[in-house]
Design a protein around this motif. Structure first.
Motif, PDB file in Angstrom:
ATOM      1  N   GLY A  68       0.793  -1.220   0.000  1.00 32.93           N
ATOM      2  CA  GLY A  68       0.000   0.000   0.000  1.00 32.93           C
ATOM      3  C   GLY A  68       0.825   1.269   0.000  1.00 32.93           C
ATOM      4  N   LEU A  69       2.069   1.182  -0.515  1.00 36.33           N
ATOM      5  CA  LEU A  69       2.922   2.366  -0.545  1.00 36.33           C
ATOM      6  C   LEU A  69       2.446   3.399  -1.559  1.00 36.33           C
ATOM      7  N   VAL A  70       1.733   2.942  -2.591  1.00 33.03           N
ATOM      8  CA  VAL A  70       1.216   3.831  -3.629  1.00 33.03           C
ATOM      9  C   VAL A  70      -0.268   3.519  -3.815  1.00 33.03           C
ATOM     10  N   ARG A  71      -1.065   4.536  -3.962  1.00 33.72           N
ATOM     11  CA  ARG A  71      -2.506   4.335  -4.159  1.00 33.72           C
ATOM     12  C   ARG A  71      -2.755   3.616  -5.478  1.00 33.72           C
ATOM     13  N   PRO A  72      -3.766   2.716  -5.519  1.00 28.10           N
ATOM     14  CA  PRO A  72      -4.069   1.989  -6.766  1.00 28.10           C
ATOM     15  C   PRO A  72      -4.395   2.893  -7.942  1.00 28.10           C
ATOM     16  N   LEU A  73      -4.888   4.099  -7.670  1.00 30.26           N
ATOM     17  CA  LEU A  73      -5.175   5.019  -8.766  1.00 30.26           C
ATOM     18  C   LEU A  73      -3.908   5.378  -9.527  1.00 30.26           C
ATOM     19  N   TYR A  74      -2.802   5.475  -8.822  1.00 29.05           N
ATOM     20  CA  TYR A  74      -1.545   5.856  -9.443  1.00 29.05           C
ATOM     21  C   TYR A  74      -0.749   4.637  -9.923  1.00 29.05           C
ATOM     22  N   LEU A  75      -0.833   3.546  -9.175  1.00 32.39           N
ATOM     23  CA  LEU A  75      -0.090   2.342  -9.553  1.00 32.39           C
ATOM     24  C   LEU A  75      -0.918   1.113  -9.178  1.00 32.39           C
ATOM     25  N   PRO A  76      -1.732   0.604 -10.096  1.00 32.60           N
ATOM     26  CA  PRO A  76      -2.492  -0.613  -9.817  1.00 32.60           C
ATOM     27  C   PRO A  76      -1.568  -1.816  -9.726  1.00 32.60           C
ATOM     28  N   GLY A 267      -7.138   6.842 -19.739  1.00 37.12           N
ATOM     29  CA  GLY A 267      -6.528   7.813 -18.839  1.00 37.12           C
ATOM     30  C   GLY A 267      -7.504   8.902 -18.435  1.00 37.12           C
ATOM     31  N   GLU A 268      -8.321   9.365 -19.392  1.00 34.87           N
ATOM     32  CA  GLU A 268      -9.323  10.377 -19.071  1.00 34.87           C
ATOM     33  C   GLU A 268     -10.347   9.851 -18.075  1.00 34.87           C
ATOM     34  N   GLN A 269     -10.638   8.553 -18.143  1.00 32.34           N
ATOM     35  CA  GLN A 269     -11.620   7.935 -17.248  1.00 32.34           C
ATOM     36  C   GLN A 269     -10.979   7.374 -15.984  1.00 32.34           C
ATOM     37  N   LEU A 270      -9.708   7.656 -15.755  1.00 33.32           N
ATOM     38  CA  LEU A 270      -8.966   7.234 -14.566  1.00 33.32           C
ATOM     39  C   LEU A 270      -8.934   5.713 -14.414  1.00 33.32           C
ATOM     40  N   GLN A 271      -8.921   4.994 -15.540  1.00 29.54           N
ATOM     41  CA  GLN A 271      -8.778   3.538 -15.510  1.00 29.54           C
ATOM     42  C   GLN A 271      -7.286   3.200 -15.638  1.00 29.54           C
ATOM     43  N   SER A 272      -6.580   3.349 -14.529  1.00 32.11           N
ATOM     44  CA  SER A 272      -5.115   3.217 -14.558  1.00 32.11           C
ATOM     45  C   SER A 272      -4.677   1.827 -14.986  1.00 32.11           C
ATOM     46  N   ALA A 273      -5.393   0.791 -14.535  1.00 28.68           N
ATOM     47  CA  ALA A 273      -5.006  -0.573 -14.894  1.00 28.68           C
ATOM     48  C   ALA A 273      -5.093  -0.784 -16.401  1.00 28.68           C
ATOM     49  N   LEU A 274      -6.149  -0.256 -17.005  1.00 30.18           N
ATOM     50  CA  LEU A 274      -6.298  -0.393 -18.452  1.00 30.18           C
ATOM     51  C   LEU A 274      -5.229   0.414 -19.186  1.00 30.18           C
ATOM     52  N   VAL A 275      -4.872   1.571 -18.672  1.00 33.85           N
ATOM     53  CA  VAL A 275      -3.814   2.376 -19.294  1.00 33.85           C
ATOM     54  C   VAL A 275      -2.497   1.593 -19.311  1.00 33.85           C
TER      55      VAL A 275
END
Length: 307
Positions: A68-76, A267-275
């Motif tokens: 949990g060092l990085v939020r999933p939004l930034y690094l899934p 990226g616009e939809q904040l789907q970091s995993a898909l990006v």
């Protein structure tokens, strides 16, 4: 006494004869791996090194996200990226509990997005080859080089985002503007590599062919083109890589289907995993393209690198 001297002389002669035979016959060659075996071992070592480094990278990525060092939004997590990759290639409900099913992402599977981008790049780079190689040959052999090279350098220095808006105004938001952008990204490296190859042709080879009565066209086809082909293929590799890095910019507007358009929209939809899944696919596709072009280069110019 005479018998002793004769025996000593005979022994000396026998020793010299044995030495001559030993020098002429060095014996069996030392056993060891041949060149093919050495190359195979080198490939296995490189493969093991790459596999180990990839495993360490994924493990470190997983540990960072697990802790949990990085939020999933930034690094899934790697698992989330894998789930996004699977979801993008399968049919699934539009939302949990919904009966409506959609295909992949944006109603296209991920491989369909990738194929659409590859088709655009093929047309753009193909146009760059069809125009860049003949123009490079002309610029390398005539006064057109002095006239047009500053404009070619100017075009080469422009980033794609500088004129994507203008291309959309001219050609609309369809595939035409995207193909033009990819063409403008690929054309300068191909033309400049061709010019470099032409100017690197040895003058004594050209003079030798001319002294045998060859025409200008024969000099071009028999000497200039074969000598220039390695540089041309290098330019095509560079142009393909540059066009591939431009695909996201080309597909910003109405880029669906397209792997770059999907990455931008995710990226616009904040789907970091898909990006990240799109980034991985884009990178692997670029590596596969470059390996294919290197194989083509070995087939077309097998003499390259050989004296």
């Amino acid at each position: 006494m005479a018998q002793t001297q004769a025996a000593a002389a005979s022994t000396s002669a026998t020793t010299r004869a044995t030495a001559v035979v030993d020098a002429a016959d060095p014996g069996p060659a030392p056993s060891g791996p041949g060149p093919r075996e050495v190359r195979r071992r080198q490939r296995l070592r490189r493969l093991a090194l790459h596999t180990t480094s990839l495993a360490v990278l994924v493990l470190g990525w997983w540990l960072v996200t697990r802790a949990g060092l990085v939020r999933p939004l930034y690094l899934p997590s790697p698992g989330a990226v894998w789930d996004a990759l699977v979801r993008a290639n399968t049919d699934h409900p539009i939302s949990p509990g919904s009966e409506r099913v959609v295909r992949g992402e944006q109603n296209y599977y991920l491989w369909e997005h990738l194929l659409a981008s590859l088709q655009r790049i093929a047309v753009g780079v193909g146009g760059g080859v069809l125009l860049g190689v003949p123009l490079g040959l002309l610029m390398g052999t005539t006064w057109l080089g002095t006239l047009l090279e500053p404009y070619l350098n100017f075009l080469r220095s422009l980033p794609p985002l500088a004129y994507i808006g203008l291309l959309i105004v001219w050609f609309g938001i369809g595939d035409t503007s995207k193909i033009w952008l990819l063409f403008l990204a690929a054309f300068p490296p191909i033309a400049m590599s061709t010019i470099s190859g032409v100017r690197g042709v040895r003058e004594d080879q050209v003079n030798a062919v001319r002294s045998l009565g060859a025409s200008r066209r024969q000099v071009l086809s028999a000497v200039v083109l074969p000598a220039t082909l390695p540089e041309v293929l290098t330019g095509v590799r560079v142009a393909t890589g540059f066009a591939w890095t431009t695909v996201v910019a080309a597909e910003i507007a109405n880029g669906i289907p397209g792997i770059g358009g999907l990455a931008y929209l995710a990226g616009e939809q904040l789907q970091s995993a898909l990006v990240i899944a799109c980034i991985v696919v884009i990178g692997l596709a670029a590596i596969a393209l470059d390996l294919g072009l290197k194989s083509l280069e070995r087939v077309l110019v097998p003499w390259r690198g050989k004296a």
